[in-house]
Design a protein around this motif. Sequence first.
Motif, PDB file in Angstrom:
ATOM      1  N   ARG A  83       1.362 -19.052 -14.778  1.00  0.00           N
ATOM      2  CA  ARG A  83       1.456 -17.275 -15.293  1.00  0.00           C
ATOM      3  C   ARG A  83       2.228 -16.960 -14.025  1.00  0.00           C
ATOM      4  N   SER A  84       2.995 -16.284 -14.179  1.00  0.00           N
ATOM      5  CA  SER A  84       4.609 -15.515 -13.513  1.00  0.00           C
ATOM      6  C   SER A  84       3.601 -14.032 -12.487  1.00  0.00           C
ATOM      7  N   THR A  85       4.026 -13.974 -11.852  1.00  0.00           N
ATOM      8  CA  THR A  85       3.318 -12.221 -11.281  1.00  0.00           C
ATOM      9  C   THR A  85       5.099 -12.254 -10.088  1.00  0.00           C
TER      10      THR A  85
ATOM     11  N   LEU B 267       9.603 -13.498  -7.059  1.00  0.00           N
ATOM     12  CA  LEU B 267       8.779 -13.162  -8.446  1.00  0.00           C
ATOM     13  C   LEU B 267       7.935 -14.691  -8.121  1.00  0.00           C
ATOM     14  N   ARG B 268       6.439 -14.697  -8.046  1.00  0.00           N
ATOM     15  CA  ARG B 268       5.842 -15.522  -7.877  1.00  0.00           C
ATOM     16  C   ARG B 268       5.551 -16.647  -9.134  1.00  0.00           C
ATOM     17  N   ILE B 269       5.917 -18.133  -9.347  1.00  0.00           N
ATOM     18  CA  ILE B 269       5.563 -18.496 -10.156  1.00  0.00           C
ATOM     19  C   ILE B 269       4.301 -20.292  -9.781  1.00  0.00           C
TER      20      ILE B 269
ATOM     21  N   PHE C  17      10.141 -17.199  -5.873  1.00  0.00           N
ATOM     22  CA  PHE C  17      11.399 -17.053  -5.919  1.00  0.00           C
ATOM     23  C   PHE C  17      12.396 -16.067  -5.366  1.00  0.00           C
ATOM     24  N   ALA C  18      12.870 -16.283  -4.462  1.00  0.00           N
ATOM     25  CA  ALA C  18      13.913 -14.844  -4.401  1.00  0.00           C
ATOM     26  C   ALA C  18      15.030 -14.826  -5.265  1.00  0.00           C
TER      27      ALA C  18
ATOM     28  N   THR D  86      17.022 -18.442 -12.834  1.00  0.00           N
ATOM     29  CA  THR D  86      17.294 -18.025 -14.082  1.00  0.00           C
ATOM     30  C   THR D  86      15.769 -18.796 -14.574  1.00  0.00           C
ATOM     31  N   TRP D  87      15.237 -19.744 -14.228  1.00  0.00           N
ATOM     32  CA  TRP D  87      14.907 -20.444 -15.155  1.00  0.00           C
ATOM     33  C   TRP D  87      13.270 -19.357 -15.194  1.00  0.00           C
ATOM     34  N   ALA D  88      12.856 -19.744 -13.744  1.00  0.00           N
ATOM     35  CA  ALA D  88      11.489 -18.779 -13.181  1.00  0.00           C
ATOM     36  C   ALA D  88      11.723 -17.275 -13.823  1.00  0.00           C
ATOM     37  N   VAL D  89      12.409 -16.666 -14.034  1.00  0.00           N
ATOM     38  CA  VAL D  89      12.219 -14.645 -14.370  1.00  0.00           C
ATOM     39  C   VAL D  89      12.094 -15.335 -15.623  1.00  0.00           C
ATOM     40  N   ASN D  90      12.241 -16.197 -16.228  1.00  0.00           N
ATOM     41  CA  ASN D  90      12.371 -16.718 -17.981  1.00  0.00           C
ATOM     42  C   ASN D  90      11.231 -17.206 -18.187  1.00  0.00           C
ATOM     43  N   ALA D  91      10.048 -17.376 -17.441  1.00  0.00           N
ATOM     44  CA  ALA D  91       9.178 -18.957 -17.618  1.00  0.00           C
ATOM     45  C   ALA D  91       8.266 -18.506 -17.873  1.00  0.00           C
ATOM     46  N   LYS D  92       7.435 -18.515 -18.937  1.00  0.00           N
ATOM     47  CA  LYS D  92       6.425 -18.089 -19.896  1.00  0.00           C
ATOM     48  C   LYS D  92       4.662 -18.981 -19.535  1.00  0.00           C
ATOM     49  N   PRO D  93       4.070 -19.279 -19.477  1.00  0.00           N
ATOM     50  CA  PRO D  93       2.707 -19.452 -19.417  1.00  0.00           C
ATOM     51  C   PRO D  93       2.597 -20.803 -20.805  1.00  0.00           C
ATOM     52  N   GLY D  94       2.553 -22.269 -20.068  1.00  0.00           N
ATOM     53  CA  GLY D  94       2.965 -23.694 -20.875  1.00  0.00           C
ATOM     54  C   GLY D  94       4.254 -23.519 -20.979  1.00  0.00           C
ATOM     55  N   ASP D  95       5.356 -23.328 -19.797  1.00  0.00           N
ATOM     56  CA  ASP D  95       6.744 -24.075 -20.196  1.00  0.00           C
ATOM     57  C   ASP D  95       5.986 -24.806 -19.233  1.00  0.00           C
TER      58      ASP D  95
END
Length: 250
Positions: free
Chosen positions: A13-15, A22-24, A74-75, A85-94
């Motif tokens: 998940r992404s929070t 941003l927390r991944i 991620f700051a 950039t990866w974190a901002v676009n990350a979706k469950p399952g990536d």
Amino acid sequence: MAKRSPMELEVVRSTQITNHMLRITLGGNALTSFPDDQEGAYVKLIFPQRNAPRPLMRTYTIRRQREMEIDLDFALHEPMGPASTWAVNAKPGDRIIVGGPGPKKLINQDADWFLLAGDMAALPAISVNLSKLPEDAIGYAVIEVASQADIQSLDHPAKMELHWEINSTHDPNGDFLVSKVEKLEWLQGQPAVWSACEFNSMRNLRQFFHDQRDIAKTHLYLSSYWKLGQSEDEHKIAKQQDAEQTAANT
């Protein structure tokens, strides 16, 4: 301990924690063999590069660990690097390749009082340090954040004062954080100091602690997590050169 092979984990998940944090959450079967009690340790996110001999690697602190899950914070700032950039676009399952964990660098708890100082890049590590201090610990945590909206609720001993310092623009001279630390009332007894931040900010703090405060080397941890205007690879070279120059002058 034998070096662990990189593992493939997936985004759970992404929070959005605050405006610029941003927390991944990562999970996966590979965490079955991941050691326990790794909050505050670091991992390497590995990004393979087409037509390049080596992948890009970016370092992040394990903010929280649960059974079969780890949280990385991620700051976010402009311009964004490959990891954010990866974190901002990350979706469950990536999926992503992760190396580590590397060792924890925690504040020395054999002290009369404590000082933690850092910016948003160090906020996950500061948060872990605060949560692990004794309940009766006294001292300060000085945390540089980009806005009022980036202030978080952190677990900390009641007598540890949290000083949230707002700085909306990066200071190329690195004067902001040290200017706030200098204003603190220096308490009695043996302090333990832990600080991580931008490269120039770290050097200013190092000079302050060296020139104006008598702190035992065993009770002083200073590190730069990043350098304004440079990639992590460039920052690594700057850190090495700085360490060599510092050793030559001592």
